[in-house]
Design an enzyme around this catalytic site. Structure first.
Site, mmCIF file in Angstrom:
data_model
loop_
_atom_site.group_PDB
_atom_site.id
_atom_site.type_symbol
_atom_site.label_atom_id
_atom_site.label_comp_id
_atom_site.label_asym_id
_atom_site.label_seq_id
_atom_site.Cartn_x
_atom_site.Cartn_y
_atom_site.Cartn_z
ATOM 1 N N CYS A 170 0.827 -1.218 0.000
ATOM 2 C CA CYS A 170 0.000 0.000 0.000
ATOM 3 C C CYS A 170 0.862 1.269 0.000
ATOM 4 O O CYS A 170 1.665 1.477 0.905
ATOM 5 C CB CYS A 170 -0.894 -0.032 1.237
ATOM 6 S SG CYS A 170 -1.777 1.508 1.523
ATOM 7 N N ARG B 283 -14.571 0.913 5.532
ATOM 8 C CA ARG B 283 -13.362 0.271 4.991
ATOM 9 C C ARG B 283 -12.395 -0.110 6.104
ATOM 10 O O ARG B 283 -12.182 0.637 7.044
ATOM 11 C CB ARG B 283 -12.650 1.241 4.047
ATOM 12 C CG ARG B 283 -13.460 1.593 2.833
ATOM 13 C CD ARG B 283 -12.683 2.585 1.985
ATOM 14 N NE ARG B 283 -11.477 1.976 1.476
ATOM 15 C CZ ARG B 283 -10.357 2.654 1.208
ATOM 16 N NH1 ARG B 283 -10.288 3.937 1.441
ATOM 17 N NH2 ARG B 283 -9.311 2.019 0.725
ATOM 18 N N GLU C 277 -5.396 7.725 8.686
ATOM 19 C CA GLU C 277 -5.221 8.588 7.518
ATOM 20 C C GLU C 277 -3.728 8.926 7.388
ATOM 21 O O GLU C 277 -3.168 9.676 8.187
ATOM 22 C CB GLU C 277 -6.082 9.853 7.678
ATOM 23 C CG GLU C 277 -5.847 10.928 6.648
ATOM 24 C CD GLU C 277 -5.835 10.421 5.214
ATOM 25 O OE1 GLU C 277 -6.764 9.703 4.819
ATOM 26 O OE2 GLU C 277 -4.862 10.734 4.492
ATOM 27 N N SER C 278 -3.112 8.371 6.359
ATOM 28 C CA SER C 278 -1.656 8.459 6.241
ATOM 29 C C SER C 278 -1.128 9.890 6.168
ATOM 30 O O SER C 278 -0.052 10.185 6.683
ATOM 31 C CB SER C 278 -1.194 7.673 5.019
ATOM 32 O OG SER C 278 -1.789 8.200 3.848
ATOM 33 N N TYR D 193 -5.255 5.152 -9.174
ATOM 34 C CA TYR D 193 -6.412 4.340 -8.750
ATOM 35 C C TYR D 193 -7.652 4.680 -9.566
ATOM 36 O O TYR D 193 -8.428 3.798 -9.932
ATOM 37 C CB TYR D 193 -6.692 4.545 -7.245
ATOM 38 C CG TYR D 193 -5.714 3.785 -6.379
ATOM 39 C CD1 TYR D 193 -5.958 2.456 -6.018
ATOM 40 C CD2 TYR D 193 -4.539 4.370 -5.934
ATOM 41 C CE1 TYR D 193 -5.059 1.743 -5.238
ATOM 42 C CE2 TYR D 193 -3.625 3.667 -5.158
ATOM 43 C CZ TYR D 193 -3.893 2.351 -4.813
ATOM 44 O OH TYR D 193 -3.002 1.647 -4.046
HETATM 45 N N1 LIG Z 1 -6.852 7.671 3.004
HETATM 46 C C1 LIG Z 1 -6.200 6.521 3.374
HETATM 47 C C2 LIG Z 1 -6.256 5.493 2.275
HETATM 48 C C3 LIG Z 1 -5.663 4.180 2.673
HETATM 49 C C4 LIG Z 1 -6.061 3.077 1.675
HETATM 50 O O1 LIG Z 1 -6.852 3.298 0.754
HETATM 51 N N2 LIG Z 1 -5.494 1.884 1.874
HETATM 52 C C5 LIG Z 1 -5.867 0.753 1.039
HETATM 53 C C6 LIG Z 1 -4.664 -0.017 0.541
HETATM 54 S S1 LIG Z 1 -3.687 0.834 -0.613
HETATM 55 C C7 LIG Z 1 -6.611 -0.264 1.885
HETATM 56 O O2 LIG Z 1 -6.210 -0.565 2.977
HETATM 57 N N3 LIG Z 1 -7.677 -0.835 1.333
HETATM 58 C C8 LIG Z 1 -8.374 -1.911 1.970
HETATM 59 C C9 LIG Z 1 -9.808 -1.629 2.182
HETATM 60 O O3 LIG Z 1 -10.242 -0.512 1.908
HETATM 61 O O4 LIG Z 1 -10.501 -2.534 2.636
HETATM 62 C C10 LIG Z 1 -4.784 6.885 3.758
HETATM 63 O O5 LIG Z 1 -4.137 7.604 2.988
HETATM 64 O O6 LIG Z 1 -4.340 6.490 4.817
#
Ligand SMILES: N[C@@H](CCC(=O)N[C@@H](CS)C(=O)NCC(=O)O)C(=O)O
Length: 385
Positions: A109, A186, A204-205, A252
């Protein structure tokens, strides 16, 4: 009545109850949905578990696992739910303390990897522990179709991934449900976990990297490194915005589009933004000049995945990064900063994308190439001060 229902959330500790309520409130505010609507027994909440028939619930769980939107063919990222901040102030709800926090990541990720990169750059390995999930999405629970991040059963199951060191959880989903039993969205990484209050501080990263940058300086080996210096903040914010829209999320939006129109729009903007970066990086070593900032880390995590994954899997094949001389050398330059290469695990990256999205790659085959060597020499020292 509403708040009676809330107080019924099981917890041993009233602080924990309050924190969970704050988290849930923020989440529903982010969804532009009145918080109360989601908890009132008879409320018209589309995400309320009780009352949702089982088919609808199964579909909902399957849908959130792939980030689908209800827009015609376009991918829309949902906002992160847990948005508390760790502070250097010892009286804060989440004070910076060595050994208290744990970062759950996936090497695949980009959002999680940027947190790990900042953790390493700041020299926080002995202060904030981290662990890595398995690369491929798997079923997270019996009874519904959700697929997501899971932990290996042992250290040897997949090189680089570890079982959950804190609770022996089977999935990241289990941790969200531990932090917030009614959580129904999510189950993403990164997850910044508070071992003391047994809850998620933040998922939130973009906010996690800011905390790592500024709030742990009393314990950081590289406390002097400031990736978000005051005098560059407005420039960094401005750059972050178009790079997020066009590039980080742009790949994405291209790859998850289900209609030609949204794909065309996203991929066109993506390459316009890459061209713009190429131009900037032809004039300076980093995006904001001679100083490495968080904007560079945020761009890097997408660039390092681009040629190995996004070109093929997300159909971003107008050009490869290695065809852009400045972008390619810049990617190598950042990869070679001490600590950064350890955050890049190409087996996990390729293994995840090509095997976790069967609607894009039904065979799950992982392509052989291109196998770029990012540790080879680069030409960026020509900009050194
Ligand atoms: N806004 C979040 C996005 C994090 C994100 O989308 N992570 C994805 C992986 S790249 C994830 O864990 N997806 C799994 C899911 O949504 O179930 C951040 O930047 O921390």
């Amino acid at each position: 009545m509403i708040f009676q229902a809330l107080v019924a959330i099981p917890s041993a500790d009233s602080d924990v109850v309050q924190l969970r309520l704050d988290h849930m409130r923020t989440y529903y505010e982010l969804l532009n949905m009145p918080f109360e609507m989601c908890y009132a027994a008879e409320g018209p909440c589309p995400r309320k578990r009780e009352g949702r028939d089982s088919l609808e619930k199964t579909q909902h769980m399957a849908q959130i696992s792939v980030g689908e939107s209800k827009e015609p063919g376009a991918f829309i990222r949902t906002p992160s739910a847990f948005r508390s901040f760790i502070s250097r102030d010892p009286n804060a709800s989440f004070p910076a303390e060595p050994g208290r926090y744990h970062l759950y990541i996936s090497y695949a990720c980009p959002w999680a990897s940027r947190c790990l990169a900042v953790l390493k750059l700041k020299g926080l390995e002995d202060v904030i522990s981290f662990s890595v999930v398995r690369s491929k999405y798997e079923k997270t629970k019996d009874g519904d179709d959700h697929k997501g991040w899971v932990f290996p059963a042992s250290d040897t199951e997949e090189s680089g991934a570890q079982p959950d060191p804190l609770y022996g959880a089977k999935s990241i989903r289990e941790l969200y449900e531990l932090a917030s039993p009614n959580y129904d969205a999510r189950f993403s990484v990164p997850v910044l976990w508070d071992k003391k209050l047994k809850t998620i501080v933040n998922n939130e990263s973009s906010e996690i990297i800011r905390m790592f940058n500024s709030e742990f300086n009393d314990f950081a080996v590289n406390a002097g490194l400031d990736l978000y210096p005051l005098h560059l903040r407005s420039e960094i914010d401005e750059i972050n915005e178009w790079i997020y829209e066009g590039i980080n999320n742009g790949v994405y939006k291209s790859g998850f589009a289900k209609k030609q129109g949204p794909y065309d729009e996203a991929v066109t903007k993506l390459f316009e933004a890459l061209d713009r970066c190429e131009d900037i990086l032809g004039k300076k070593r980093y995006l904001c000049g001679s100083t490495l900032t968080e904007a560079d880390i945020r761009l890097f995590v997408t660039l390092i995945r681009f040629d190995e994954v996004y070109v093929v899997h997300f159909k971003c094949n107008k050009k490869m990064v290695l065809e852009y001389p400045n972008l390619f050398n810049y990617t190598k330059d950042i990869f070679q900063i001490p600590g950064v290469s350890s955050t890049v695990n190409m087996e996990h990256i390729k293994g995840h994308y090509y095997r976790s999205h069967p609607w894009i790659n039904p065979t799950g085959l992982v392509p052989i190439g291109p196998g770029i060597d990012y540790s080879s020499p680069h030409d960026r020292a020509r900009f050194s001060t």
